[in-house]
Scaffold this motif. Structure first.
Motif, PDB file in Angstrom:
ATOM      1  N   GLU A 345       0.842  -1.211   0.000  1.00 55.48           N
ATOM      2  CA  GLU A 345       0.000   0.000   0.000  1.00 55.48           C
ATOM      3  C   GLU A 345       0.874   1.258   0.000  1.00 55.48           C
ATOM      4  N   THR A 347       3.961   1.491  -1.067  1.00 55.54           N
ATOM      5  CA  THR A 347       4.662   1.607  -2.348  1.00 55.54           C
ATOM      6  C   THR A 347       3.715   2.181  -3.403  1.00 55.54           C
ATOM      7  N   THR A 348       2.471   1.746  -3.375  1.00 57.59           N
ATOM      8  CA  THR A 348       1.489   2.295  -4.321  1.00 57.59           C
ATOM      9  C   THR A 348       1.320   3.796  -4.086  1.00 57.59           C
ATOM     10  N   LYS A 351       4.237   5.543  -5.590  1.00 59.31           N
ATOM     11  CA  LYS A 351       4.201   5.587  -7.066  1.00 59.31           C
ATOM     12  C   LYS A 351       3.207   6.637  -7.556  1.00 59.31           C
TER      13      LYS A 351
END
Ligand code: PMP
Length: 362
Positions: A345, A347-348, A351
């Motif tokens: 979550e 890392t998303t 990004k």
């Protein structure tokens, strides 16, 4: 402040540390994003209760049980057989490395490392009045053996620090370089393996050299792979003779009974923690690939973070991410930024934020 009789080299210096900001997504200090399991929490609570019942007494000064368990863990992790007397533990590998410089550095002596590298090394050197020098890493952040040998010959260090995997670049060194340096110097060679458990398959640990390299010291920590940064437990492995010197410079009872107790419990849960490490390694590789897909550079990483760039104004990108609630680290060579591998979550969120920041910037 200016009236105080402080040492000249400390005058006007700010305490070291990344900003501790209250931000939804913190990917700035290479922590393990997964908290300990409820089972570990319950076992640690029992162990702490037992330790607290005895807090009227000083702790085991030699931390014998913990050192035995660390030796057993390393035997499983790196396939090396160790005596308990070859293992030493302290409050984070930070303290271990300070003790190494207290024992092997000091006035009139030099410590050498390879830049860019971990920014605490020069601080341990300053605090122990050790002269600090660096040689440069290559463009791919590896260490060129000729450059390294030249630096050793020129500076005659009594301590050589090699972070492998290196912070902030993630670069692991080849063991033949460690051997070459060990042969070239009369000093101790410290391989800082804080991130070793995240190394890719086929990358050996410097622990495998200990039997044949008497002045080699390998340092490790429970802060990263063990998800135990808050417990402050670092450790080191070397010859018994080297460990005996570290025992001379340590403060009496430096490792609290509570710390020793919870560290032993975490080691009992090593298998479950290592499963998380495997997941983080996969996430790291996917994150590096994604960054490259965005047209960015991402350094090869054997750690739990990725150095990426390059940006004409890295501070603007760092600030843009912070404005989107994502804290990463503005560190390393100019133009690069470092992001720790978080939960899927997190890392998303990183990004999405980076895509927005890069789009807004164009
Ligand atoms: N070595 C390296 C290369 C690191 O990045 C860190 C932590 N950021 C440490 C040592 C120190 O870790 P600790 O004191 O938490 O064991």
């Amino acid at each position: 402040m200016t009236d105080l009789p402080i040492r000249d080299e400390l005058r006007g210096v700010e305490p070291y540390g990344a900003p501790q900001l209250d931000v939804p997504v913190c990917l700035n200090v290479n922590e393990n994003p997964f908290p300990p399991s409820e089972q570990l929490v319950a076992d640690a609570a029992r162990a702490v209760a037992h330790a607290v019942r005895n807090l009227n007494r000083y702790p085991d000064r030699e931390a014998t049980t913990l050192r035995e368990r660390l030796a057993a863990y390393l035997e499983r992790e790196a396939g090396v057989t160790l005596e308990t007397s070859q293992v030493w533990a302290a409050n984070g590998s930070n303290e271990v490395m300070l003790q190494i410089l207290q024992a092997f550095g000091g006035p009139g002596r030099t410590a050498l490392s390879f830049a860019p590298t971990y920014s605490m090394y020069p601080e341990y050197a300053r605090d122990t009045s050790t002269h600090w020098v660096t040689a440069q890493r290559e463009a791919d952040f590896g260490i060129d053996p000729d450059t390294a040998l030249k630096a050793v010959a020129e500076h005659q260090p009594t301590v050589v620090f090699i972070a492998s995997p290196n912070n902030p670049t993630g670069t692991a060194v080849r063991l033949d370089l460690v051997s070459t340096l060990h042969e070239a110097t009369d000093g101790v060679v410290v391989v800082d393996e804080a991130y070793a458990e995240f190394r890719r398959d086929g990358v050996p640990s410097a622990l495998s050299l200990l039997g044949t390299h008497p002045r080699l010291i390998v340092t490790r920590t429970m802060s990263k792979a063990f998800a135990f940064a808050g417990a402050r437990l670092g450790y080191t492995v070397a010859s018994t003779a080297i460990i005996d010197v570290l025992r001379v410079v340590r403060l009496p009872y430096h490792l609290s009974a509570v710390t020793q107790a919870v560290a032993v419990v975490a080691l009992e849960h090593a298998a479950e923690l290592q499963a998380r490490v495997a997941q983080l390694r996969d996430e790291r590789d996917a994150l590096a690939a994604w960054l490259r897909d965005q047209g960015l550079e991402a350094a090869e990483s054997d750690a739990n973070f990725v150095l990426f760039g390059r940006f004409a104004d890295r501070h603007a990108v760092w600030q843009g991410l912070l404005d989107h609630g994502v804290l990463i680290r503005e560190t390393g060579p100019d133009g690069w930024l470092r992001v720790s591998v978080g939960t899927p979550e997190e890392t998303t969120a990183f990004k999405v934020a980076l895509s927005d920041v890069l789009r807004e910037g164009t």
